[in-house]
Design an enzyme around this catalytic site. Structure first.
Site, PDB file in Angstrom:
ATOM      1  N   VAL A  23      20.140  23.445  39.655  1.00 31.53           N
ATOM      2  CA  VAL A  23      19.788  22.266  39.423  1.00 31.53           C
ATOM      3  C   VAL A  23      18.044  21.826  39.913  1.00 31.53           C
ATOM      4  O   VAL A  23      17.178  21.712  39.765  1.00 31.53           O
ATOM      5  CB  VAL A  23      19.524  20.890  39.309  1.00 31.53           C
ATOM      6  CG1 VAL A  23      19.373  19.461  39.011  1.00 31.53           C
ATOM      7  CG2 VAL A  23      21.209  21.052  38.163  1.00 31.53           C
ATOM      8  N   PRO A 228      -4.207   0.340   7.111  1.00 28.56           N
ATOM      9  CA  PRO A 228      -4.003  -1.059   6.638  1.00 28.56           C
ATOM     10  C   PRO A 228      -3.507  -2.256   7.868  1.00 28.56           C
ATOM     11  O   PRO A 228      -3.151  -2.960   8.223  1.00 28.56           O
ATOM     12  CB  PRO A 228      -2.671  -1.467   5.694  1.00 28.56           C
ATOM     13  CG  PRO A 228      -2.180   0.079   5.821  1.00 28.56           C
ATOM     14  CD  PRO A 228      -3.349   1.295   5.842  1.00 28.56           C
ATOM     15  N   ASP A 251     -13.801  -5.600  13.251  1.00 25.50           N
ATOM     16  CA  ASP A 251     -13.082  -5.739  12.384  1.00 25.50           C
ATOM     17  C   ASP A 251     -11.775  -7.607  13.005  1.00 25.50           C
ATOM     18  O   ASP A 251     -11.326  -6.285  13.841  1.00 25.50           O
ATOM     19  CB  ASP A 251     -13.250  -5.947  10.948  1.00 25.50           C
ATOM     20  CG  ASP A 251     -14.553  -6.060  10.036  1.00 25.50           C
ATOM     21  OD1 ASP A 251     -14.962  -6.430  10.795  1.00 25.50           O
ATOM     22  OD2 ASP A 251     -14.409  -5.718   8.868  1.00 25.50           O
ATOM     23  N   LYS A 273     -14.411 -12.462  14.379  1.00 19.78           N
ATOM     24  CA  LYS A 273     -15.021 -13.774  15.171  1.00 19.78           C
ATOM     25  C   LYS A 273     -15.422 -13.294  16.224  1.00 19.78           C
ATOM     26  O   LYS A 273     -15.471 -13.068  16.958  1.00 19.78           O
ATOM     27  CB  LYS A 273     -13.402 -14.021  14.810  1.00 19.78           C
ATOM     28  CG  LYS A 273     -12.429 -14.486  13.764  1.00 19.78           C
ATOM     29  CD  LYS A 273     -12.659 -16.129  13.802  1.00 19.78           C
ATOM     30  CE  LYS A 273     -11.766 -16.915  11.986  1.00 19.78           C
ATOM     31  NZ  LYS A 273     -11.710 -16.010  11.006  1.00 19.78           N
ATOM     32  N   GLY A 304     -11.089  -2.371   8.297  1.00 21.55           N
ATOM     33  CA  GLY A 304      -9.510  -2.462   7.825  1.00 21.55           C
ATOM     34  C   GLY A 304      -9.722  -1.328   7.084  1.00 21.55           C
ATOM     35  O   GLY A 304     -10.193  -2.222   5.830  1.00 21.55           O
ATOM     36  N   GLY A 305      -8.668  -0.632   6.386  1.00 20.10           N
ATOM     37  CA  GLY A 305      -8.645  -0.222   4.763  1.00 20.10           C
ATOM     38  C   GLY A 305      -9.678   0.898   5.132  1.00 20.10           C
ATOM     39  O   GLY A 305      -9.300   1.792   5.622  1.00 20.10           O
ATOM     40  N   ASP A 306     -10.286   1.094   3.629  1.00 20.45           N
ATOM     41  CA  ASP A 306     -11.421   1.791   3.400  1.00 20.45           C
ATOM     42  C   ASP A 306     -12.466   1.101   3.564  1.00 20.45           C
ATOM     43  O   ASP A 306     -12.728  -0.171   2.775  1.00 20.45           O
ATOM     44  CB  ASP A 306     -10.683   2.406   1.992  1.00 20.45           C
ATOM     45  CG  ASP A 306     -12.099   3.607   1.506  1.00 20.45           C
ATOM     46  OD1 ASP A 306     -11.389   4.335   1.888  1.00 20.45           O
ATOM     47  OD2 ASP A 306     -13.273   3.313   1.182  1.00 20.45           O
ATOM     48  N   THR A 334      -6.305   2.524   1.993  1.00 20.02           N
ATOM     49  CA  THR A 334      -6.662   0.783   1.466  1.00 20.02           C
ATOM     50  C   THR A 334      -5.379   0.497   1.618  1.00 20.02           C
ATOM     51  O   THR A 334      -4.678   0.907   1.968  1.00 20.02           O
ATOM     52  CB  THR A 334      -7.367   0.499   0.330  1.00 20.02           C
ATOM     53  OG1 THR A 334      -7.586  -0.446   0.259  1.00 20.02           O
ATOM     54  CG2 THR A 334      -6.571   1.577  -0.725  1.00 20.02           C
ATOM     55  N   ALA A 335      -5.574  -1.284   1.799  1.00 19.80           N
ATOM     56  CA  ALA A 335      -4.005  -2.616   2.265  1.00 19.80           C
ATOM     57  C   ALA A 335      -3.475  -1.951   0.592  1.00 19.80           C
ATOM     58  O   ALA A 335      -1.893  -1.849   1.250  1.00 19.80           O
ATOM     59  CB  ALA A 335      -5.304  -3.448   1.912  1.00 19.80           C
ATOM     60  N   MET A 385      -7.143 -10.892  -1.186  1.00 15.37           N
ATOM     61  CA  MET A 385      -7.919 -12.459  -0.733  1.00 15.37           C
ATOM     62  C   MET A 385      -6.976 -12.936  -0.374  1.00 15.37           C
ATOM     63  O   MET A 385      -6.390 -12.429   0.963  1.00 15.37           O
ATOM     64  CB  MET A 385      -7.643 -13.257  -2.206  1.00 15.37           C
ATOM     65  CG  MET A 385      -5.622 -12.920  -2.802  1.00 15.37           C
ATOM     66  SD  MET A 385      -5.473 -13.733  -3.610  1.00 15.37           S
ATOM     67  CE  MET A 385      -3.372 -13.599  -3.789  1.00 15.37           C
TER      68      MET A 385
HETATM   69  N1  SAH Z   1     -11.290  -2.723   2.564  1.00 13.98           N
HETATM   70  C1  SAH Z   1      -9.917  -2.999   3.656  1.00 13.98           C
HETATM   71  C2  SAH Z   1     -10.234  -4.693   2.604  1.00 13.98           C
HETATM   72  C3  SAH Z   1     -10.662  -5.679   3.259  1.00 13.98           C
HETATM   73  S1  SAH Z   1     -10.880  -7.428   2.131  1.00 13.98           S
HETATM   74  C4  SAH Z   1      -8.574  -2.361   2.849  1.00 13.98           C
HETATM   75  O1  SAH Z   1      -9.183  -1.583   2.209  1.00 13.98           O
HETATM   76  O2  SAH Z   1      -7.752  -2.805   2.467  1.00 13.98           O
HETATM   77  C5  SAH Z   1      -9.552  -7.930   2.975  1.00 13.98           C
HETATM   78  C6  SAH Z   1      -8.048  -8.424   2.428  1.00 13.98           C
HETATM   79  O3  SAH Z   1      -7.688  -7.178   1.986  1.00 13.98           O
HETATM   80  C7  SAH Z   1      -7.261  -9.711   2.897  1.00 13.98           C
HETATM   81  O4  SAH Z   1      -8.049 -10.705   2.440  1.00 13.98           O
HETATM   82  C8  SAH Z   1      -5.870  -8.951   2.013  1.00 13.98           C
HETATM   83  O5  SAH Z   1      -6.156  -9.321   1.105  1.00 13.98           O
HETATM   84  C9  SAH Z   1      -6.064  -7.308   2.210  1.00 13.98           C
HETATM   85  N2  SAH Z   1      -5.492  -6.679   3.157  1.00 13.98           N
HETATM   86  C10 SAH Z   1      -6.178  -6.154   4.647  1.00 13.98           C
HETATM   87  N3  SAH Z   1      -4.879  -5.975   4.806  1.00 13.98           N
HETATM   88  C11 SAH Z   1      -3.850  -6.087   4.273  1.00 13.98           C
HETATM   89  C12 SAH Z   1      -3.032  -5.848   5.094  1.00 13.98           C
HETATM   90  N4  SAH Z   1      -2.200  -5.099   5.833  1.00 13.98           N
HETATM   91  N5  SAH Z   1      -1.609  -6.781   4.524  1.00 13.98           N
HETATM   92  C13 SAH Z   1      -1.505  -6.655   3.622  1.00 13.98           C
HETATM   93  N6  SAH Z   1      -3.367  -7.141   3.139  1.00 13.98           N
HETATM   94  C14 SAH Z   1      -4.266  -6.743   3.460  1.00 13.98           C
END
Ligand code: SAH
Length: 471
Positions: A23, A228, A251, A273, A304-306, A334-335, A385
């Site tokens: 050791v 997401p 964002d 914001k 977020g997402g795409d 995307t979400a 939405m």
């Molecule tokens: N560009 C993003 C969407 C932006 S619009 C994409 O491709 O995912 C924002 C909306 O995306 C939110 O109001 C919600 O409806 C959805 N959203 C984004 N991230 C999410 C998550 N982790 N879970 C659930 N909904 C999500």
């Protein structure tokens, strides 16, 4: 964080190791690599350490431990298999203000050894604060596989050029850009493949070229989709460009753990914001994008997402193209796709759903969407939405022919650690949503696929069924 990783210069410093077995020799191996002056206190030495003693690589004090042997040591390691001896070493060392490690005993230690990836001068220390050395070793293996064998030689090469690069690029952002370019350049590949001949003159050329290019430098913008929420869903390119950017405009939907993957010294601007809770307008975001890029900076627009799915990425791309600024678009998950995977709701399924539509219901004004088509059979519709639009969506779908029994699911914060799934029917949706006090961001998935019952296969999620029971 309970432990701070630090790199100590132990060259020629006295390190006392108590214990002469296998050791101890594992630790001594590292200490000798760091060129420490190792003293071993032990009545006897094992074969490995005997060899090191006989070849003059360590000093052996053939005796039992007593506190006096600590005099003059900088660091102490206790590696005996006697708990009482280890305890005595730990106590005596700490009384003298010395840093001490008791092997495999974090409680008696004031420092712990990390797992090490050694590509000196590139050294990577990995630790789990003592909670799982095995996991640390696994991570080390993964990192070992990622890193080229000659990475250390590359670091040493770059080190020789640091002063010249600093003289050419006195401002830090310019210098970082130069080095980023260097590590992706043929010169770096050459050094990594062990061909050092000609590397210095190629480097000089590269520095000259970068200098004349910098004079006319235009910035660039990366439109990055980061998925997401779960940071493991980032693409490799997203990670690379996050590391490269000088400025981030991000964002509301982008979690802090992802922002933390950006360069530490990058400027990070939250455009989701403002402090007073006001949304930053798209016009203002556009101004920020143009201003920063025109100053020659690399700007990451992080979404977020795409970026091209309800992300206003198209508008920003247009704006930047018109301004002649180079743009890189990085797709993200995307979400809807993230939510499908994390809930186990397939978006298409043979015999159940043969198409899927992503639609935004933000500002749904009744006739702005083709509700008749959205209410058609054998399909899945995913609504992006605000939660506030739910009532309008339900009313429209019912009016356009979907039965109140049509299955739906709400997915709140898909892929985040606190994701929730609410399953129900179109008729019961509003009551379900109100009962659960839905939060943003949430997706609504409408279709038979939400009732397939595959969700149970996905581990660790909270599902609320319309009756209110949890699964
Ligand atoms: N560009 C993003 C969407 C932006 S619009 C994409 O491709 O995912 C924002 C909306 O995306 C939110 O109001 C919600 O409806 C959805 N959203 C984004 N991230 C999410 C998550 N982790 N879970 C659930 N909904 C999500």
């Amino acid at each position: 964080m309970d432990y701070l990783p630090l790199f100590f210069d132990l060259r020629g410093q006295r390190v006392l190791v108590v214990g002469g077995g296998i050791v101890a020799s594992r630790k001594i191996e590292h200490l000798l690599k760091a060129q420490a002056h190792v003293q071993v206190v032990s009545p006897e030495l094992g074969a490995e350490l005997t060899l090191l003693r006989d070849t003059g690589q360590l000093e052996h004090l053939a005796q039992a431990f007593e506190p006096q042997v600590l005099d003059g040591a900088r660091l102490v390691v206790a590696a005996t298999d006697h708990e009482a001896v280890n305890e005595a070493v730990s106590q005596a060392a700490q009384e003298r203000g010395l840093w001490v490690n008791v092997v495999d005993d974090a409680r008696r230690s004031s420092f712990i050894f990390p797992a090490i990836v050694d590509r000196s001068p590139m050294v990577i220390a990995i630790g789990t604060e003592g909670s799982s050395p095995t996991l640390a070793r696994r991570v080390r293996t993964q990192i070992e596989m990622l890193l080229p064998e000659r990475l250390g030689e590359l670091a040493a090469f770059a080190s020789r050029w640091r002063a010249s690069a600093k003289a050419v690029f006195p401002a830090l952002p310019d210098r970082l850009r130069f080095w980023d370019g260097f590590y992706a350049s043929p010169v770096a590949s050459q050094v990594l493949s062990g061909v050092l001949h000609g590397a210095d003159s190629a480097m000089q050329q590269q520095l000259d070229a970068a200098q004349s290019a910098a004079a006319t430098q235009l910035g660039e913008v990366y439109l990055i989709g980061v998925g997401p929420g779960d940071p493991d869903l980032l693409t490799i390119r997203a990670q690379q460009l996050l590391q490269q950017a000088d400025v981030l405009l991000y964002d509301r939907l982008v979690p802090q753990v992802i922002i933390d993957r950006a360069r530490r010294d990058a400027e990070k601007i939250n455009v989701g914001k403002l402090p007073g809770n006001h949304e930053v307008t798209q016009a203002h975001i556009n101004t920020l994008l143009l201003e920063h890029a025109r100053r020659g900076l690399r700007v990451a627009r992080v979404k977020g997402g795409d970026p091209f799915v309800f992300g206003r990425g198209g508008e920003e791309l247009q704006l930047l193209r018109d301004a002649g600024i180079p743009v890189v678009v990085v797709p993200g998950i995307t979400a809807a796709l993230g939510a499908a995977a994390s809930t186990g709701i397939p978006l298409t399924q043979r015999g159940v759903s043969q198409s899927v539509t992503f639609v935004t219901a933000t500002g749904a004004q009744g006739d702005s969407l083709d509700w008749r088509a959205l209410a058609g059979p054998l399909q899945t519709v995913v609504f992006y939405m605000g939660v506030g639009q739910l009532a309008e969506v339900v009313t429209q779908l019912l009016q356009h022919g979907l039965p109140a029994t049509h299955p739906v699911a709400l997915v709140e914060r898909a892929t985040w650690p606190d994701q929730r799934v609410l399953q129900g029917t179109l008729g019961g949706l509003l009551a379900l949503a109100q009962g659960a006090v839905l939060q943003s961001p949430t997706l609504l998935v409408v279709g038979e696929v939400t009732a397939l019952g595959l969700q149970a296969a996905v581990a660790g999620q909270q599902t609320i069924k319309s009756g209110g029971e949890r699964a």
